[in-house]
Design a protein around this motif. Sequence first.
Motif, PDB file in Angstrom:
ATOM      1  N   ILE A  25       0.818  -1.212   0.000  1.00 34.03           N
ATOM      2  CA  ILE A  25       0.000   0.000   0.000  1.00 34.03           C
ATOM      3  C   ILE A  25       0.864   1.281   0.000  1.00 34.03           C
ATOM      4  O   ILE A  25       1.663   1.513   0.922  1.00 34.03           O
ATOM      5  CB  ILE A  25      -0.916   0.040   1.251  1.00 34.03           C
ATOM      6  CG1 ILE A  25      -1.799  -1.213   1.347  1.00 34.03           C
ATOM      7  CG2 ILE A  25      -1.760   1.323   1.284  1.00 34.03           C
ATOM      8  CD1 ILE A  25      -2.924  -1.294   0.367  1.00 34.03           C
ATOM      9  N   ASP A  26       0.727   2.069  -1.031  1.00 35.80           N
ATOM     10  CA  ASP A  26       1.128   3.491  -1.067  1.00 35.80           C
ATOM     11  C   ASP A  26       2.559   3.796  -0.621  1.00 35.80           C
ATOM     12  O   ASP A  26       2.796   4.785   0.092  1.00 35.80           O
ATOM     13  CB  ASP A  26       0.152   4.323  -0.207  1.00 35.80           C
ATOM     14  CG  ASP A  26      -1.281   4.260  -0.715  1.00 35.80           C
ATOM     15  OD1 ASP A  26      -1.533   3.577  -1.704  1.00 35.80           O
ATOM     16  OD2 ASP A  26      -2.143   4.898  -0.078  1.00 35.80           O
ATOM     17  N   MET A  27       3.521   2.991  -1.060  1.00 33.58           N
ATOM     18  CA  MET A  27       4.921   3.274  -0.700  1.00 33.58           C
ATOM     19  C   MET A  27       5.461   4.337  -1.664  1.00 33.58           C
ATOM     20  O   MET A  27       6.384   4.111  -2.451  1.00 33.58           O
ATOM     21  CB  MET A  27       5.748   1.993  -0.715  1.00 33.58           C
ATOM     22  CG  MET A  27       5.341   1.018   0.380  1.00 33.58           C
ATOM     23  SD  MET A  27       5.553   1.673   2.067  1.00 33.58           S
ATOM     24  CE  MET A  27       7.273   1.310   2.365  1.00 33.58           C
ATOM     25  N   ARG A  73      -1.211   3.113  -5.282  1.00 32.55           N
ATOM     26  CA  ARG A  73      -0.741   4.497  -5.122  1.00 32.55           C
ATOM     27  C   ARG A  73      -1.968   5.360  -4.868  1.00 32.55           C
ATOM     28  O   ARG A  73      -2.966   5.252  -5.601  1.00 32.55           O
ATOM     29  CB  ARG A  73      -0.097   5.016  -6.422  1.00 32.55           C
ATOM     30  CG  ARG A  73       1.227   4.417  -6.749  1.00 32.55           C
ATOM     31  CD  ARG A  73       1.862   5.044  -7.982  1.00 32.55           C
ATOM     32  NE  ARG A  73       1.093   4.824  -9.201  1.00 32.55           N
ATOM     33  CZ  ARG A  73       1.619   4.742 -10.414  1.00 32.55           C
ATOM     34  NH1 ARG A  73       2.915   4.896 -10.593  1.00 32.55           N
ATOM     35  NH2 ARG A  73       0.855   4.552 -11.475  1.00 32.55           N
ATOM     36  N   GLU A  74      -1.872   6.216  -3.856  1.00 36.65           N
ATOM     37  CA  GLU A  74      -2.960   7.162  -3.617  1.00 36.65           C
ATOM     38  C   GLU A  74      -2.666   8.441  -4.398  1.00 36.65           C
ATOM     39  O   GLU A  74      -1.538   8.939  -4.359  1.00 36.65           O
ATOM     40  CB  GLU A  74      -3.071   7.492  -2.120  1.00 36.65           C
ATOM     41  CG  GLU A  74      -4.185   8.499  -1.816  1.00 36.65           C
ATOM     42  CD  GLU A  74      -4.348   8.793  -0.323  1.00 36.65           C
ATOM     43  OE1 GLU A  74      -3.823   8.031   0.511  1.00 36.65           O
ATOM     44  OE2 GLU A  74      -5.008   9.803  -0.011  1.00 36.65           O
ATOM     45  N   GLY A  75      -3.674   8.963  -5.086  1.00 36.37           N
ATOM     46  CA  GLY A  75      -3.449  10.207  -5.804  1.00 36.37           C
ATOM     47  C   GLY A  75      -4.664  10.601  -6.609  1.00 36.37           C
ATOM     48  O   GLY A  75      -5.586   9.810  -6.814  1.00 36.37           O
ATOM     49  N   CYS A 169      -4.036   4.533   8.422  1.00 36.05           N
ATOM     50  CA  CYS A 169      -4.896   5.122   7.386  1.00 36.05           C
ATOM     51  C   CYS A 169      -5.166   4.116   6.264  1.00 36.05           C
ATOM     52  O   CYS A 169      -6.086   3.307   6.347  1.00 36.05           O
ATOM     53  CB  CYS A 169      -4.247   6.409   6.889  1.00 36.05           C
ATOM     54  SG  CYS A 169      -5.218   7.326   5.702  1.00 36.05           S
ATOM     55  N   CYS A 170      -4.378   4.147   5.215  1.00 36.73           N
ATOM     56  CA  CYS A 170      -4.711   3.375   4.017  1.00 36.73           C
ATOM     57  C   CYS A 170      -4.531   1.868   4.192  1.00 36.73           C
ATOM     58  O   CYS A 170      -5.234   1.079   3.559  1.00 36.73           O
ATOM     59  CB  CYS A 170      -3.901   3.883   2.838  1.00 36.73           C
ATOM     60  SG  CYS A 170      -4.352   5.579   2.416  1.00 36.73           S
ATOM     61  N   VAL A 171      -3.596   1.454   5.043  1.00 36.80           N
ATOM     62  CA  VAL A 171      -3.375   0.008   5.216  1.00 36.80           C
ATOM     63  C   VAL A 171      -4.574  -0.631   5.907  1.00 36.80           C
ATOM     64  O   VAL A 171      -5.144  -1.627   5.421  1.00 36.80           O
ATOM     65  CB  VAL A 171      -2.074  -0.256   6.009  1.00 36.80           C
ATOM     66  CG1 VAL A 171      -1.939  -1.721   6.373  1.00 36.80           C
ATOM     67  CG2 VAL A 171      -0.864   0.203   5.191  1.00 36.80           C
TER      68      VAL A 171
HETATM   69  N1  TIU Z   1      -1.469   5.967   2.334  1.00 35.86           N
HETATM   70  C1  TIU Z   1      -2.058   6.656   3.299  1.00 35.86           C
HETATM   71  O1  TIU Z   1      -2.166   6.227   4.421  1.00 35.86           O
HETATM   72  N2  TIU Z   1      -2.512   7.914   2.953  1.00 35.86           N
HETATM   73  C2  TIU Z   1      -2.711   8.942   3.794  1.00 35.86           C
HETATM   74  O2  TIU Z   1      -3.275   9.919   3.380  1.00 35.86           O
HETATM   75  N3  TIU Z   1      -2.240   8.780   5.037  1.00 35.86           N
HETATM   76  C3  TIU Z   1      -2.431   9.681   6.016  1.00 35.86           C
HETATM   77  O3  TIU Z   1      -3.026  10.719   5.793  1.00 35.86           O
HETATM   78  N4  TIU Z   1      -1.950   9.378   7.204  1.00 35.86           N
END
Ligand code: TIU
Length: 229
Positions: A25-27, A73-75, A169-171
Amino acid sequence: MTTFQVVAKPYAYDFPLVGTALLVIDMQRDFLLPGGFGEIQGADLTAVQAAIEPTKKLLEACRAAGVSVFHTREGQLPDMSDCPSSKTYRQAVAPGTQYTAGIGDKGKMGRMLIRGEYGHDFVDELRAIPGEVVIDKPGKGAFWQTDLHYKLKAHGITHLIICGVTTECCVTTTLREANDRGFQCCAVIEATSGYNDLVFKGVSLDMLHWSQGLFGFVAHLQPFLDALR
Ligand code: TIU
C-alpha cells in the motif's frame, strides 16, 4: 497445492501459493520522503521510512516464491475531479483547512499526490516490475473507485498479505474493506508503519486481530521470510 503457514495473531495464518497476493500500500515518495505530503501532515518520517527495508525483503521473498504482487498508489487526477470532497476540504487548502499546502499544490517533488508527478510515484527501493499490478486509487481504501476487486478475482486471489503505509490510514482501511469482501488478510508488522508509531501503529494492528480475528491476522516479517524461502 502448495500452502504455507506462519505464526500470527490471533492464530496461525495459512495461505496458498496460488491464490495469495502481496498488497503493497502506497509506498510513494509523497508519503515517505522529505518535502512530500506526509511531512506537511506532521509525519514522523523516520517512522514511516523504517518500513521500506522490511517491505523490500517481503517483496523480494514473494517475488522469488511466485506470489502475485499488487501495488497501490494514492493520488488524484490532475484536475482533481476524482478527489472526494471530504479530502478537498480537510487535506487540500480550502476554507477552514489546517494546512498551508495540501493535495494538488506544488511541492518539492511536483504537485502533491497528483498522478504522474514525481512525488506520486513509488520510492526507488519499491518500484513495481513488469507483471505486477499497479492500482491507482483516489481514496484511502484501495477498493473505492478502483478495479482492485476485479483484478484480484481475475488472478484467483483469496488471501492477501498486506503491508505499506500508513498503518492507521490506508493500510487498515484497505484490510477492513478486503475482509468484508471475503479475502483472508494478514498485515505484516515490520513492513507497515504510520505517522505516529508510538501511539497509532500498535492499536491499529491490535484492532485487526482482536476477538478471534475481527478483521484478519497480524504477523511478524520473519515467519513469512522463513516460510517463503
Ligand atoms: N497511504 C495513506 O495512508 N494515505 C494517507 O493519506 N495517510 C495519512 O493521511 N496518514
